[in-house]
Design an enzyme around this catalytic site. Structure first.
Site, PDB file in Angstrom:
ATOM      1  N   ARG A   1      -4.555   0.960   0.183  1.00  0.00           N
ATOM      2  CA  ARG A   1      -3.791   1.237  -1.043  1.00  0.00           C
ATOM      3  C   ARG A   1      -2.758   2.331  -0.762  1.00  0.00           C
ATOM      4  O   ARG A   1      -2.772   2.956   0.286  1.00  0.00           O
ATOM      5  CB  ARG A   1      -4.741   1.658  -2.165  1.00  0.00           C
ATOM      6  CG  ARG A   1      -5.683   2.772  -1.713  1.00  0.00           C
ATOM      7  CD  ARG A   1      -6.033   3.738  -2.760  1.00  0.00           C
ATOM      8  NE  ARG A   1      -4.891   4.456  -3.253  1.00  0.00           N
ATOM      9  CZ  ARG A   1      -4.302   5.467  -2.607  1.00  0.00           C
ATOM     10  NH1 ARG A   1      -4.717   5.892  -1.425  1.00  0.00           N
ATOM     11  NH2 ARG A   1      -3.249   6.091  -3.135  1.00  0.00           N
ATOM     12  N   GLY A   2      -1.906   2.569  -1.795  1.00  0.00           N
ATOM     13  CA  GLY A   2      -0.791   3.483  -1.607  1.00  0.00           C
ATOM     14  C   GLY A   2       0.382   2.655  -1.126  1.00  0.00           C
ATOM     15  O   GLY A   2       0.229   1.817  -0.212  1.00  0.00           O
TER      16      GLY A   2
ATOM     17  N   ARG B   1      -0.215  -7.483  -5.148  1.00  0.00           N
ATOM     18  CA  ARG B   1      -0.023  -6.408  -6.148  1.00  0.00           C
ATOM     19  C   ARG B   1       1.451  -6.399  -6.547  1.00  0.00           C
ATOM     20  O   ARG B   1       2.320  -6.485  -5.683  1.00  0.00           O
ATOM     21  CB  ARG B   1      -0.446  -5.034  -5.596  1.00  0.00           C
ATOM     22  CG  ARG B   1      -1.949  -4.928  -5.360  1.00  0.00           C
ATOM     23  CD  ARG B   1      -2.356  -3.497  -5.082  1.00  0.00           C
ATOM     24  NE  ARG B   1      -2.446  -2.689  -6.293  1.00  0.00           N
ATOM     25  CZ  ARG B   1      -2.638  -1.374  -6.293  1.00  0.00           C
ATOM     26  NH1 ARG B   1      -2.726  -0.710  -5.156  1.00  0.00           N
ATOM     27  NH2 ARG B   1      -2.719  -0.709  -7.424  1.00  0.00           N
TER      28      ARG B   1
ATOM     29  N   GLN C   1      -8.677   8.041  -7.361  1.00  0.00           N
ATOM     30  CA  GLN C   1      -8.046   8.291  -6.053  1.00  0.00           C
ATOM     31  C   GLN C   1      -7.908   9.796  -5.784  1.00  0.00           C
ATOM     32  O   GLN C   1      -7.946  10.234  -4.634  1.00  0.00           O
ATOM     33  CB  GLN C   1      -6.657   7.642  -5.992  1.00  0.00           C
ATOM     34  CG  GLN C   1      -6.648   6.140  -5.948  1.00  0.00           C
ATOM     35  CD  GLN C   1      -6.565   5.513  -7.311  1.00  0.00           C
ATOM     36  OE1 GLN C   1      -6.983   6.104  -8.304  1.00  0.00           O
ATOM     37  NE2 GLN C   1      -6.043   4.300  -7.398  1.00  0.00           N
TER      38      GLN C   1
ATOM     39  N   ASP D   1       5.552   4.426  -6.538  1.00  0.00           N
ATOM     40  CA  ASP D   1       5.380   3.035  -6.112  1.00  0.00           C
ATOM     41  C   ASP D   1       6.686   2.264  -6.171  1.00  0.00           C
ATOM     42  O   ASP D   1       6.890   1.304  -5.431  1.00  0.00           O
ATOM     43  CB  ASP D   1       4.323   2.336  -6.967  1.00  0.00           C
ATOM     44  CG  ASP D   1       2.950   2.813  -6.549  1.00  0.00           C
ATOM     45  OD1 ASP D   1       2.551   3.902  -6.991  1.00  0.00           O
ATOM     46  OD2 ASP D   1       2.317   2.130  -5.736  1.00  0.00           O
TER      47      ASP D   1
ATOM     48  N   ASN E   1       4.688   5.508 -10.933  1.00  0.00           N
ATOM     49  CA  ASN E   1       3.575   5.963 -10.092  1.00  0.00           C
ATOM     50  C   ASN E   1       2.282   5.765 -10.867  1.00  0.00           C
ATOM     51  O   ASN E   1       2.293   5.298 -12.015  1.00  0.00           O
ATOM     52  CB  ASN E   1       3.791   7.441  -9.721  1.00  0.00           C
ATOM     53  CG  ASN E   1       2.826   7.929  -8.652  1.00  0.00           C
ATOM     54  OD1 ASN E   1       2.643   7.271  -7.625  1.00  0.00           O
ATOM     55  ND2 ASN E   1       2.185   9.059  -8.886  1.00  0.00           N
TER      56      ASN E   1
HETATM   57  O1  MRU Z   1      -3.214   2.013  -7.087  1.00  0.00           O
HETATM   58  P1  MRU Z   1      -2.856   2.839  -5.887  1.00  0.00           P
HETATM   59  O2  MRU Z   1      -3.979   3.714  -5.451  1.00  0.00           O
HETATM   60  O3  MRU Z   1      -2.294   2.002  -4.768  1.00  0.00           O
HETATM   61  O4  MRU Z   1      -1.691   3.780  -6.415  1.00  0.00           O
HETATM   62  C1  MRU Z   1      -1.082   4.631  -5.484  1.00  0.00           C
HETATM   63  C2  MRU Z   1      -0.088   5.556  -6.076  1.00  0.00           C
HETATM   64  O5  MRU Z   1       0.204   5.527  -7.249  1.00  0.00           O
HETATM   65  C3  MRU Z   1       0.590   6.477  -5.095  1.00  0.00           C
HETATM   66  O6  MRU Z   1       0.953   7.675  -5.712  1.00  0.00           O
HETATM   67  C4  MRU Z   1       1.865   5.796  -4.545  1.00  0.00           C
HETATM   68  O7  MRU Z   1       1.576   4.519  -4.073  1.00  0.00           O
HETATM   69  C5  MRU Z   1       2.480   6.593  -3.467  1.00  0.00           C
HETATM   70  S1  MRU Z   1       1.506   6.647  -1.992  1.00  0.00           S
HETATM   71  C6  MRU Z   1       2.372   7.533  -0.855  1.00  0.00           C
END
Ligand code: MRU
Length: 353
Positions: free
Chosen positions: A51-52, A94, A201, A242, A252
Site C-alpha cells: 500500500r501507499g 485501486r 496505518q 495519492d 490523501n
Molecule cells: O490506503 P493506503 O494505505 O494506500 O493510503 C496511503 C496514503 O494515503 C498515503 O498517505 C499516500 O499513498 C502517500 S504514500 C507515500
C-alpha cells in the site's frame, strides 16, 4: 530485526515472483509474500498488503513484467493486446492513487516504443523499466526529504497522518523522508502519529517505522489532533498524497482534509509531500478524483475481537478525502517546493521534469 532494513516491494526475477512485505500483518509479524500470479498481486494491492501510492505503482510495474514474461507469443500485436489486458486488470485494483496508472502507462509505452524489437528483447526492456521505476522512486524520495528538511529545525513537533513513509515507497517515504534523512544527520523531531482509522496505518505502520529509526514518536487517536495543536506541540503537519490535481487540491487518506482545516485555524503550516508521479496534471481539481469506497467491515469489525457496531447499521467508509489547495502551505516534490498559486507553480515543476 529493524523494519527499515527490509524492502516493501522487490522483484525475484529468477523465481518469477513479486516479494511483498505484508503490511496487514505489521507490526506484530514480519511476513513476506512471494506472489507469482497476477490475480494474487491484484488481491494484495486491493487488500493493502502492499500500500501507499508509490509502492502500489512499483508493485504493479513488476506485476505487469511478470505477467508478460510468461506470454508465449511471437507477434507484437498479440503480445501488446495481452499486455494491455493485464495492464487494465491491474489498474482496476485501486482507483485513487494515480501512481498505479502512471507506472502501468510507462510500462505499456516502453513496449509500444520498442515494437520493432523481438518479443524476448521487449520483455527484458520491460523488466529494466520496472526496476528503473523503483530506483527512481528511491531517488525522488531522497530529494523530497532534502527539500522537506529546509522547512523544519531540530526538535520540531511534526504531526503526520496515515503512513507516507519508507513502507509506502522504495525508500525514505515522502512525508517521512525529512524525518529519516534528519536522523541520518543526527537530528531528531517529535513526531505525532494519527492512528488513522479505520485501517490504522498510523498506529501500526508509521509508529513502527519511526521507532525503528529512533524517532521520538507519540501515537494519538485521530480526534486528538486539535488538542495537540492547541497545546502548541505541532510546528508543522506533514502528509503524503495519492493524487494531486493541477490546481493543487490534494487527495490523501481519509482524515487529511480535517487536519488541513485545523492547521489553518491554529496557523500551523500544512505541507503535502509527493513525487511528481502522484501529480495528475490531467485533472483540473479535486472534484475529479475518484474516491475509493471500502468494505464496511473495516469500520465495524476488522481490528476488534468483537464487533463494535450493531448489525445492519449503515456505514460510510471512504478511503480518501481532498484537502483544498487554499489550505496547503506548500507541496514538496523532487523538483522543489511548489507554493500557491499551484496552477502555475505545479506547471513549472512539470516543465523541469
Ligand atoms: O490506503 P493506503 O494505505 O494506500 O493510503 C496511503 C496514503 O494515503 C498515503 O498517505 C499516500 O499513498 C502517500 S504514500 C507515500
Amino acid at each position: 530485526m529493524n523494519v527499515l532494513n527490509y524492502e516493501s516491494v522487490a522483484l525475484d526475477d529468477d523465481n518469477g515472483a513479486l516479494i511483498i512485505l505484508d503490511q496487514t500483518k505489521l507490526p506484530c509479524e514480519i511476513n513476506f509474500l512471494h506472489l507469482k500470479d497476477i490475480k494474487e498481486i491484484w488481491q494484495a494491492i486491493y487488500k493493502l498488503q502492499v500500500r501507499g501510492a508509490p509502492a502500489i505503482g512499483i508493485a504493479a510495474a513488476f506485476a505487469l513484467y511478470l505477467a508478460v514474461k510468461n506470454f508465449d507469443v511471437d507477434d507484437f500485436e498479440t503480445f501488446f493486446a495481452r499486455l494491455h489486458e493485464a495492464k487494465e486488470y491491474l489498474n482496476s485494483s485501486r482507483p485513487t492513487a494515480v501512481n498505479l496508472s502512471w507506472a502501468l502507462n510507462r510500462m505499456e509505452k516502453t513496449a509500444e516504443l520498442n515494437r520493432d524489437k523481438k518479443i524476448s528483447e521487449i520483455k527484458i526492456l520491460l523488466r529494466d523499466e520496472a526496476v528503473k521505476i523503483k530506483a527512481e522512486d528511491s531517488e525522488m524520495c531522497r530529494k523530497i526529504g532534502e527539500y522537506g528538511l529546509t522547512l523544519i529545525k531540530n526538535g520540531d513537533g511534526i504531526l503526520t497522518h496515515c503512513n507516507a513513509g519508507q513502507l509506502a515507497t522504495a525508500k525514505y517515504g515522502t512525508a517521512l523522508a525529512p524525518i529519516h534523512l534528519g536522523r541520518e544527520r543526527g537530528m531528531n523531531f517529535h513526531v505525532y502519529c494519527d492512528e488513522t482509522r479505520p485501517l490504522l496505518q498510523g498506529a501500526r505502520l508509521t509508529t513502527f517505522e519511526l521507532l525503528a529509526d529512533g524517532v521520538d514518536t507519540t501515537l494519538i487517536c485521530d480526534n486528538m489532533a486539535s488538542q495537540i495543536m492547541k497545546n502548541g506541540w505541532v510546528n508543522a503537519v506533514f502528509v503524503g498524497a495519492d493524487r494531486i490535481a493541477a490546481n493543487g487540491d490534494s487527495c490523501n487518506k481519509i482524515g487529511t482534509s480535517g487536519l488541513a482545516v485545523l492547521a489553518k485555524f491554529y496557523k500551523i503550516p500544512f505541507y503535502v509531500f509527493a513525487p511528481t508521479s502522484s501529480i495528475d496534471m490531467n485533472i483540473k481539481n479535486g472534484a475529479e478524483i475518484v474516491i475509493e469506497q471500502r468494505n464496511e467491515n473495516e469500520i465495524t469489525e476488522l481490528f476488534y475481537k468483537q464487533r463494535t457496531a450493531p448489525e445492519n447499521v449503515k456505514v460510510y467508509n471512504p478511503a480518501f478525502d481532498v484537502a483544498e489547495n487554499e489550505l496547503i502551505t506548500g507541496i514538496i516534490t523532487e523538483h522543489g517546493i511548489a507554493r500557491p498559486p499551484y496552477s502555475s507553480s505545479l506547471k513549472k515543476i512539470f516543465e523541469k521534469d
